[in-house]
Motif scaffolding. Structure first.
Motif, PDB file in Angstrom:
ATOM      1  N   ARG A  96      44.421  55.043  51.513  1.00  0.00           N
ATOM      2  CA  ARG A  96      44.566  55.431  50.114  1.00  0.00           C
ATOM      3  C   ARG A  96      44.379  56.933  50.100  1.00  0.00           C
ATOM      4  O   ARG A  96      43.351  57.432  50.570  1.00  0.00           O
ATOM      5  CB  ARG A  96      43.467  54.759  49.283  1.00  0.00           C
ATOM      6  N   PHE A 208      32.510  44.127  49.295  1.00  0.00           N
ATOM      7  CA  PHE A 208      32.592  45.222  48.322  1.00  0.00           C
ATOM      8  C   PHE A 208      34.008  45.343  47.752  1.00  0.00           C
ATOM      9  O   PHE A 208      34.203  45.473  46.547  1.00  0.00           O
ATOM     10  CB  PHE A 208      32.182  46.549  48.964  1.00  0.00           C
ATOM     11  N   THR A 210      37.550  43.387  47.996  1.00  0.00           N
ATOM     12  CA  THR A 210      38.348  42.267  48.480  1.00  0.00           C
ATOM     13  C   THR A 210      39.556  42.111  47.558  1.00  0.00           C
ATOM     14  O   THR A 210      39.646  42.774  46.529  1.00  0.00           O
ATOM     15  CB  THR A 210      37.528  40.962  48.456  1.00  0.00           C
ATOM     16  N   GLN A 215      34.752  39.088  38.263  1.00  0.00           N
ATOM     17  CA  GLN A 215      34.302  40.139  37.340  1.00  0.00           C
ATOM     18  C   GLN A 215      33.551  39.541  36.157  1.00  0.00           C
ATOM     19  O   GLN A 215      33.831  38.415  35.738  1.00  0.00           O
ATOM     20  CB  GLN A 215      35.511  40.893  36.779  1.00  0.00           C
ATOM     21  N   LEU A 283      29.552  50.302  41.357  1.00  0.00           N
ATOM     22  CA  LEU A 283      29.074  48.937  41.149  1.00  0.00           C
ATOM     23  C   LEU A 283      29.559  48.396  39.805  1.00  0.00           C
ATOM     24  O   LEU A 283      29.935  47.237  39.678  1.00  0.00           O
ATOM     25  CB  LEU A 283      27.537  48.951  41.196  1.00  0.00           C
ATOM     26  N   LEU A 325      31.819  44.656  35.322  1.00  0.00           N
ATOM     27  CA  LEU A 325      30.972  44.525  36.518  1.00  0.00           C
ATOM     28  C   LEU A 325      31.647  43.649  37.565  1.00  0.00           C
ATOM     29  O   LEU A 325      32.229  42.614  37.238  1.00  0.00           O
ATOM     30  CB  LEU A 325      29.639  43.865  36.092  1.00  0.00           C
ATOM     31  N   GLY A 326      31.540  44.043  38.818  1.00  0.00           N
ATOM     32  CA  GLY A 326      31.990  43.195  39.921  1.00  0.00           C
ATOM     33  C   GLY A 326      30.815  42.342  40.390  1.00  0.00           C
ATOM     34  O   GLY A 326      29.814  42.872  40.875  1.00  0.00           O
TER      35      GLY A 326
HETATM   36  P1  ATP Z   1      37.386  51.050  42.669  1.00  0.00           P
HETATM   37  O1  ATP Z   1      37.520  52.516  42.231  1.00  0.00           O
HETATM   38  O2  ATP Z   1      36.210  50.780  43.551  1.00  0.00           O
HETATM   39  O3  ATP Z   1      38.680  50.495  43.205  1.00  0.00           O
HETATM   40  P2  ATP Z   1      37.924  50.387  39.967  1.00  0.00           P
HETATM   41  O4  ATP Z   1      37.450  51.623  39.244  1.00  0.00           O
HETATM   42  O5  ATP Z   1      39.374  50.204  40.192  1.00  0.00           O
HETATM   43  O6  ATP Z   1      37.112  50.220  41.357  1.00  0.00           O
HETATM   44  P3  ATP Z   1      37.607  48.668  37.738  1.00  0.00           P
HETATM   45  O7  ATP Z   1      39.044  48.496  37.524  1.00  0.00           O
HETATM   46  O8  ATP Z   1      36.856  49.574  36.805  1.00  0.00           O
HETATM   47  O9  ATP Z   1      37.343  49.122  39.239  1.00  0.00           O
HETATM   48  O10 ATP Z   1      36.931  47.221  37.818  1.00  0.00           O
HETATM   49  C1  ATP Z   1      35.636  46.962  37.288  1.00  0.00           C
HETATM   50  C2  ATP Z   1      34.691  46.477  38.350  1.00  0.00           C
HETATM   51  O11 ATP Z   1      35.267  45.408  39.104  1.00  0.00           O
HETATM   52  C3  ATP Z   1      34.320  47.528  39.393  1.00  0.00           C
HETATM   53  O12 ATP Z   1      33.259  48.352  38.943  1.00  0.00           O
HETATM   54  C4  ATP Z   1      33.909  46.674  40.569  1.00  0.00           C
HETATM   55  O13 ATP Z   1      32.546  46.278  40.440  1.00  0.00           O
HETATM   56  C5  ATP Z   1      34.795  45.450  40.443  1.00  0.00           C
HETATM   57  N1  ATP Z   1      35.924  45.536  41.366  1.00  0.00           N
HETATM   58  C6  ATP Z   1      37.080  46.224  41.208  1.00  0.00           C
HETATM   59  N2  ATP Z   1      37.889  46.063  42.265  1.00  0.00           N
HETATM   60  C7  ATP Z   1      37.240  45.251  43.130  1.00  0.00           C
HETATM   61  C8  ATP Z   1      37.575  44.705  44.414  1.00  0.00           C
HETATM   62  N3  ATP Z   1      38.746  44.943  45.007  1.00  0.00           N
HETATM   63  N4  ATP Z   1      36.658  43.899  45.024  1.00  0.00           N
HETATM   64  C9  ATP Z   1      35.464  43.622  44.424  1.00  0.00           C
HETATM   65  N5  ATP Z   1      35.112  44.110  43.214  1.00  0.00           N
HETATM   66  C10 ATP Z   1      35.983  44.917  42.568  1.00  0.00           C
END
Ligand code: ATP
Length: 464
Positions: A96, A208, A210, A215, A283, A325-326
């Motif tokens: 990325r 972390f 996947t 969510q 998180l 939240l994840g």
């Molecule tokens: P990141 O920057 O780490 O990809 P994001 O900013 O895209 O995350 P959001 O779209 O704001 O994430 O999603 C809300 C929450 O869902 C995140 O704070 C995280 O805890 C969870 N989350 C997002 N993508 C994943 C993933 N691929 N696997 C596990 N948890 C995730």
């Protein structure tokens, strides 16, 4: 604990297994075992209690995972939900681009930058491939993260459809239904927990990141102009929630997005960053999203989504504050914060010092000597079974059984010994202090209840 130690620990004790293991595994998929699924359910219950059940302004929802394709056009996911993909021409690894820049240890931020700006940064700083060290990349391509599948049973009647990449849109689509049937007045919120899917370019770091994850999201609808107040209130609520679950305040921090880096629809965003084994990472996100989502769906669907204030008759689209939240990330953080190897008198022990409210096994009942104490131990176990998460273990030396319960996070072991038979007492052995106390058998349920209430002050009397 390193990430590798956490993965080993999770597998050894039945918290998390590699997905499809007997077929050689399917990379970056994980199955939650007996202890893992219990802990995950307890985390979800805790969130549901704190953010929905015990908040009169918030209700729950469980919306469908498959949604009308127009949803994702209106929400912006079809056009914009992509990551900047870049390949190393030398070793063929895929990255990325934003992670490549931020991981280069040059103090650079890639937040909110478009494709051209990212390419410029990579060239200007001669950023190298973390795998092979070459500076030889393909141009950046926008890679849409949504999983596509097909709905329908006959060849010529198939419709492209997406697996949802977030649960939030199901809430926006039901906002009117929920408001009308619950007779809620703005401000109010709708929360839900469920699976989301993203075809991540670089999944990894155990659970972390996947492609399939869970969510807990909440959309809080409020009057325009009051959103900053609710944003601050949720910030505090999130902090308190993590503290209550036993995450030390020193292990996480808020990262407020600077104004110039905010998404076009947001007027405030912050992330809770937890200190994972590889460093601080996201998180939990909190975003003030204005009326962007409701406006988009109102326009695309042609359905009026305005709220009419019953007192003033004012019509408006509510603004939205969204904590997202994840669950799997919180699971990882909680295990990471609680797990340690500890030096003790006769060696070391693995200790999962997790909050008693989250312990998958709250109480273990152990006969000191199997032959002599089994019958009473079993009946004690049966009497507790309907009230606590309890396990019975009669195999092996008592010290080793204590060690195993320490390792899986059981706060209290109840040992049945000769005194239990002769004087109707039992020994409680506490996980964290390893203190042992003797109490009358008849007091066991009450004593356990007191101890297992996480806030309960517990003053163990030492066994003399
Ligand atoms: P990141 O920057 O780490 O990809 P994001 O900013 O895209 O995350 P959001 O779209 O704001 O994430 O999603 C809300 C929450 O869902 C995140 O704070 C995280 O805890 C969870 N989350 C997002 N993508 C994943 C993933 N691929 N696997 C596990 N948890 C995730």
């Amino acid at each position: 604990m390193t990430l590798e130690q956490l993965v080993n620990y999770a597998k050894t004790y039945g918290y998390i297994f590699q997905g499809s293991e007997i077929y050689g595994g399917l990379s970056n998929t994980w199955d939650y075992g007996p202890l893992g699924v219990t802990l995950k359910r307890l985390i979800k219950d805790a969130w549901w209690d704190a953010f929905i059940t015990h908040d009169a302004k918030v209700v729950g929802l469980d919306s469908a995972l498959l949604m009308h394709p127009k949803t994702w056009e209106a929400s912006g996911h079809v056009g914009g939900f992509s990551d900047p993909l870049i390949d190393c021409k030398s070793c063929k690894t895929r990255h990325r681009a934003d992670h490549l820049i931020e991981g280069a240890d040059l103090g650079l931020s890639a937040d909110g930058l478009d494709k051209d700006a990212l390419e410029r940064l990579i060239d200007e700083h001669a950023i190298q491939c973390p795998k092979c060290g070459a500076h030889d990349f393909t141009p950046i391509r926008a890679f849409n993260l949504m999983f596509k599948t097909q709905l329908g049973v006959t060849e010529n009647n198939l419709q492209d459809i997406y697996l949802r990449p977030e649960t939030a849109q199901g809430i926006f689509l039901n906002y009117k239904n929920v408001q009308r049937t619950s007779r809620l007045k703005v401000p109010f919120g709708i929360g839900q927990i469920g699976k989301s899917f993203r075809n991540e370019i670089t999944p990894g770091n155990f659970i972390f990141r996947t492609r399939e994850f869970e969510q807990a999201e909440l959309e809080f609808f409020c009057e325009p102009g009051t959103e900053k107040m609710w944003f601050d209130a949720y910030k505090e609520k999130m902090r308190t929630f993590l503290r209550t679950l036993g995450l030390p305040e020193s292990s996480f921090k808020f990262a407020d997005h600077p104004e110039e880096k905010l998404s076009h629809y947001s007027n405030a965003t912050t992330d809770i960053m937890y200190e994972f084994p590889w460093g601080y990472d996201e998180l939990w996100g909190l975003a003030s999203r204005t009326d962007y989502d409701l406006t988009q769906h109102q326009t695309a669907s042609g359905v009026n989504l305005e709220y009419i204030d019953p007192l003033t008759n004012a019509r408006y689209l509510p603004y939205v504050v969204e904590p997202s939240l994840g669950i799997d990330r919180l699971f990882l953080a909680l295990i990471h914060a609680a797990l340690r190897d500890e030096e003790i008198e006769n060696g070391t022990r693995t200790l999962l010092a997790i909050d008693p409210s989250l312990a998958p096994v709250q109480v273990a009942v152990l006969p000191l000597i199997k032959k002599r104490h089994k019958a009473l131990a079993e009946s004690t176990f049966q009497s507790l079974l309907g009230h606590f998460r309890v396990q019975y273990d009669e195999a092996g030396a008592i010290g080793r059984r204590y060690r195993r319960q320490d390792a899986i996070g059981t706060p209290v072991c109840v040992t049945i010994d000769d005194d239990s038979l002769e004087q109707e007492t039992v020994t409680l052995r506490m996980r964290d202090s390893m203190d042992q106390i003797t109490i009358p058998l008849k007091d066991l349920p009450d004593t356990l209840s007191t101890h297992l209430t996480s806030e309960a002050p517990w003053q163990p009397q030492k066994k003399s």
